[in-house]
Design an enzyme around this catalytic site. Structure first.
Site, PDB file in Angstrom:
ATOM      1  N   HIS A  17       0.631  -1.425  -0.115  1.00 56.40           N
ATOM      2  CA  HIS A  17       0.316   0.028  -0.227  1.00 56.40           C
ATOM      3  C   HIS A  17       1.360   0.971  -0.014  1.00 56.40           C
ATOM      4  O   HIS A  17       0.745   2.086  -0.967  1.00 56.40           O
ATOM      5  CB  HIS A  17      -0.656   0.233   1.056  1.00 56.40           C
ATOM      6  CG  HIS A  17      -1.587  -0.828   1.601  1.00 56.40           C
ATOM      7  ND1 HIS A  17      -2.244  -2.143   2.417  1.00 56.40           N
ATOM      8  CD2 HIS A  17      -2.578  -1.754   0.299  1.00 56.40           C
ATOM      9  CE1 HIS A  17      -2.740  -2.689   2.476  1.00 56.40           C
ATOM     10  NE2 HIS A  17      -3.600  -2.206   1.192  1.00 56.40           N
ATOM     11  N   LYS A  41     -16.713  -7.266   6.286  1.00 60.00           N
ATOM     12  CA  LYS A  41     -15.312  -7.944   5.968  1.00 60.00           C
ATOM     13  C   LYS A  41     -15.134  -8.222   7.583  1.00 60.00           C
ATOM     14  O   LYS A  41     -15.364  -6.808   8.430  1.00 60.00           O
ATOM     15  CB  LYS A  41     -14.666  -7.066   5.525  1.00 60.00           C
ATOM     16  CG  LYS A  41     -13.545  -7.513   4.628  1.00 60.00           C
ATOM     17  CD  LYS A  41     -12.306  -6.869   3.773  1.00 60.00           C
ATOM     18  CE  LYS A  41     -11.698  -8.024   3.538  1.00 60.00           C
ATOM     19  NZ  LYS A  41     -10.688  -7.296   2.335  1.00 60.00           N
ATOM     20  N   ARG A  90      -1.810  -5.214  -9.026  1.00 53.47           N
ATOM     21  CA  ARG A  90      -1.166  -6.080  -8.447  1.00 53.47           C
ATOM     22  C   ARG A  90      -1.120  -7.489  -9.915  1.00 53.47           C
ATOM     23  O   ARG A  90      -0.388  -7.134 -10.869  1.00 53.47           O
ATOM     24  CB  ARG A  90      -0.843  -6.911  -7.862  1.00 53.47           C
ATOM     25  CG  ARG A  90      -0.462  -5.900  -6.005  1.00 53.47           C
ATOM     26  CD  ARG A  90      -0.814  -6.744  -4.634  1.00 53.47           C
ATOM     27  NE  ARG A  90      -2.189  -6.736  -4.979  1.00 53.47           N
ATOM     28  CZ  ARG A  90      -2.903  -7.607  -3.758  1.00 53.47           C
ATOM     29  NH1 ARG A  90      -2.804  -7.762  -2.999  1.00 53.47           N
ATOM     30  NH2 ARG A  90      -4.316  -7.611  -4.427  1.00 53.47           N
ATOM     31  N   SER A 128      -3.095  -8.128   2.644  1.00 58.23           N
ATOM     32  CA  SER A 128      -2.917  -8.168   4.274  1.00 58.23           C
ATOM     33  C   SER A 128      -2.990  -9.444   4.814  1.00 58.23           C
ATOM     34  O   SER A 128      -2.778  -9.324   5.995  1.00 58.23           O
ATOM     35  CB  SER A 128      -4.170  -7.114   5.021  1.00 58.23           C
ATOM     36  OG  SER A 128      -3.631  -5.431   4.302  1.00 58.23           O
TER      37      SER A 128
HETATM   38  N1  COA Z   1       0.541  -3.998  -1.458  1.00 64.64           N
HETATM   39  C1  COA Z   1      -0.539  -5.096  -0.977  1.00 64.64           C
HETATM   40  N2  COA Z   1      -1.682  -4.970  -0.876  1.00 64.64           N
HETATM   41  C2  COA Z   1      -2.687  -4.955  -1.447  1.00 64.64           C
HETATM   42  C3  COA Z   1      -3.020  -3.473  -2.242  1.00 64.64           C
HETATM   43  C4  COA Z   1      -1.070  -3.526  -3.240  1.00 64.64           C
HETATM   44  N3  COA Z   1      -1.098  -2.469  -3.680  1.00 64.64           N
HETATM   45  N4  COA Z   1      -3.729  -3.608  -3.091  1.00 64.64           N
HETATM   46  C5  COA Z   1      -4.754  -4.130  -2.757  1.00 64.64           C
HETATM   47  N5  COA Z   1      -3.438  -5.471  -1.267  1.00 64.64           N
HETATM   48  C6  COA Z   1      -4.798  -5.778  -0.596  1.00 64.64           C
HETATM   49  C7  COA Z   1      -5.389  -5.586   0.310  1.00 64.64           C
HETATM   50  O1  COA Z   1      -4.513  -5.595   1.878  1.00 64.64           O
HETATM   51  C8  COA Z   1      -6.551  -6.561   0.384  1.00 64.64           C
HETATM   52  O2  COA Z   1      -5.585  -7.790   0.901  1.00 64.64           O
HETATM   53  P1  COA Z   1      -6.802  -8.924   2.295  1.00 64.64           P
HETATM   54  O3  COA Z   1      -8.010  -9.290   1.152  1.00 64.64           O
HETATM   55  O4  COA Z   1      -6.011  -9.746   1.832  1.00 64.64           O
HETATM   56  O5  COA Z   1      -6.920  -8.405   2.864  1.00 64.64           O
HETATM   57  C9  COA Z   1      -6.371  -7.147  -1.130  1.00 64.64           C
HETATM   58  O6  COA Z   1      -5.264  -6.775  -1.929  1.00 64.64           O
HETATM   59  C10 COA Z   1      -7.958  -6.396  -1.209  1.00 64.64           C
HETATM   60  O7  COA Z   1      -7.227  -4.768  -1.247  1.00 64.64           O
HETATM   61  P2  COA Z   1      -8.768  -4.014  -1.789  1.00 64.64           P
HETATM   62  O8  COA Z   1      -9.029  -4.653  -3.341  1.00 64.64           O
HETATM   63  O9  COA Z   1      -7.885  -2.229  -1.534  1.00 64.64           O
HETATM   64  O10 COA Z   1     -10.137  -3.983  -1.448  1.00 64.64           O
HETATM   65  P3  COA Z   1     -10.148  -3.750   0.405  1.00 64.64           P
HETATM   66  O11 COA Z   1     -11.335  -4.984   0.484  1.00 64.64           O
HETATM   67  O12 COA Z   1      -9.367  -3.512   1.041  1.00 64.64           O
HETATM   68  O13 COA Z   1     -10.463  -2.671   0.489  1.00 64.64           O
HETATM   69  C11 COA Z   1     -12.621  -1.156  -1.034  1.00 64.64           C
HETATM   70  C12 COA Z   1     -12.094  -2.462  -1.369  1.00 64.64           C
HETATM   71  C13 COA Z   1     -12.991  -0.850   0.312  1.00 64.64           C
HETATM   72  C14 COA Z   1     -11.920  -0.046  -2.768  1.00 64.64           C
HETATM   73  C15 COA Z   1     -14.252  -1.460  -1.843  1.00 64.64           C
HETATM   74  O14 COA Z   1     -14.527  -2.617  -1.341  1.00 64.64           O
HETATM   75  C16 COA Z   1     -15.258  -0.660  -1.793  1.00 64.64           C
HETATM   76  O15 COA Z   1     -15.231  -0.009  -2.910  1.00 64.64           O
HETATM   77  N6  COA Z   1     -16.384  -0.373  -1.101  1.00 64.64           N
HETATM   78  C17 COA Z   1     -16.851   0.652  -0.829  1.00 64.64           C
HETATM   79  C18 COA Z   1     -18.223  -0.090  -1.023  1.00 64.64           C
HETATM   80  C19 COA Z   1     -18.715   0.306  -2.528  1.00 64.64           C
HETATM   81  O16 COA Z   1     -18.137   1.551  -3.717  1.00 64.64           O
HETATM   82  N7  COA Z   1     -19.155  -0.948  -3.566  1.00 64.64           N
HETATM   83  C20 COA Z   1     -19.028  -0.600  -4.900  1.00 64.64           C
HETATM   84  C21 COA Z   1     -18.122  -1.043  -5.612  1.00 64.64           C
HETATM   85  S1  COA Z   1     -18.089  -1.048  -7.471  1.00 64.64           S
END
Ligand code: COA
Length: 159
Positions: A17, A41, A90, A128
């Protein structure tokens, strides 16, 4: 003044991140990290703990703010007057999910753009969950997370 929001669960924040955030500082004047408060979550760290850890690791960046939001990302972008949503890519698998989310976001708000930054190869496999699993199995996570995050994970496992 270009404003970007970077939403995620950050449970916990990793070097992956931080790489995306630091590179985004070269594109945006202000970045707001949105620590998503998603009750669906099941997170290890509470919303306050996740926010504190993100603040701690980014304390030397005055152009970065940390907020939380529990609704749609497009509404969050509107609330903070963001010019774009920042997302990291990624593996190819990220692309499919991000493409779908981007299309859905566009339907909900045509004005919101998403900027994708490709991860550094050394961070391409970090997540994560992976960090939490390695830590739980007593592996070394110092290459994946800052010291304060490691300390917070150590404290969790003592409880
Ligand atoms: N480096 C390392 N890890 C990364 C990363 C990076 N650059 N980018 C993402 N990750 C990891 C995260 O740690 C996470 O790991 P985990 O699943 O083991 O916890 C995983 O990849 C997924 O990350 P991310 O895609 O950021 O998902 P999230 O659950 O952390 O967040 C939101 C997702 C909040 C952006 C998304 O759910 C959202 O927009 N929610 C709001 C509701 C909404 O608008 N919904 C409609 C969407 S169309």
């Amino acid at each position: 003044m270009k404003v970007g929001i970077y939403p995620g669960s950050f449970d916990p924040v990793t070097f992956g991140h931080l790489d995306i955030i630091k590179r985004a500082t070269k594109i945006f004047d202000k970045i707001i990290i949105i620590v998503a408060n998603n009750p669906m979550k099941n997170t290890l760290f509470s919303i306050d703990e996740r926010i504190e850890l993100v603040k701690e690791v980014l304390k030397d960046y005055p152009m970065i703010e940390v907020e939380t939001f529990s609704g749609l990302t497009v509404d969050c972008a509107k609330k903070f007057s963001a010019d774009a949503i920042i997302r990291g890519l990624r593996m190819v698998t990220d692309f499919e999910f991000e493409f779908q989310m981007n299309l859905a976001n566009k339907v909900m708000n045509v004005d919101v753009e998403t900027v994708f930054l490709m991860t550094k190869v050394e961070n391409s496999y970090i997540s994560s969950s992976l960090v939490k699993e390695i830590h739980q199995l007593e592996g070394d996570i110092s290459k994946f997370v800052p010291e304060c995050v490691k300390k917070a994970l150590d404290e969790k496992s003592l409880r």
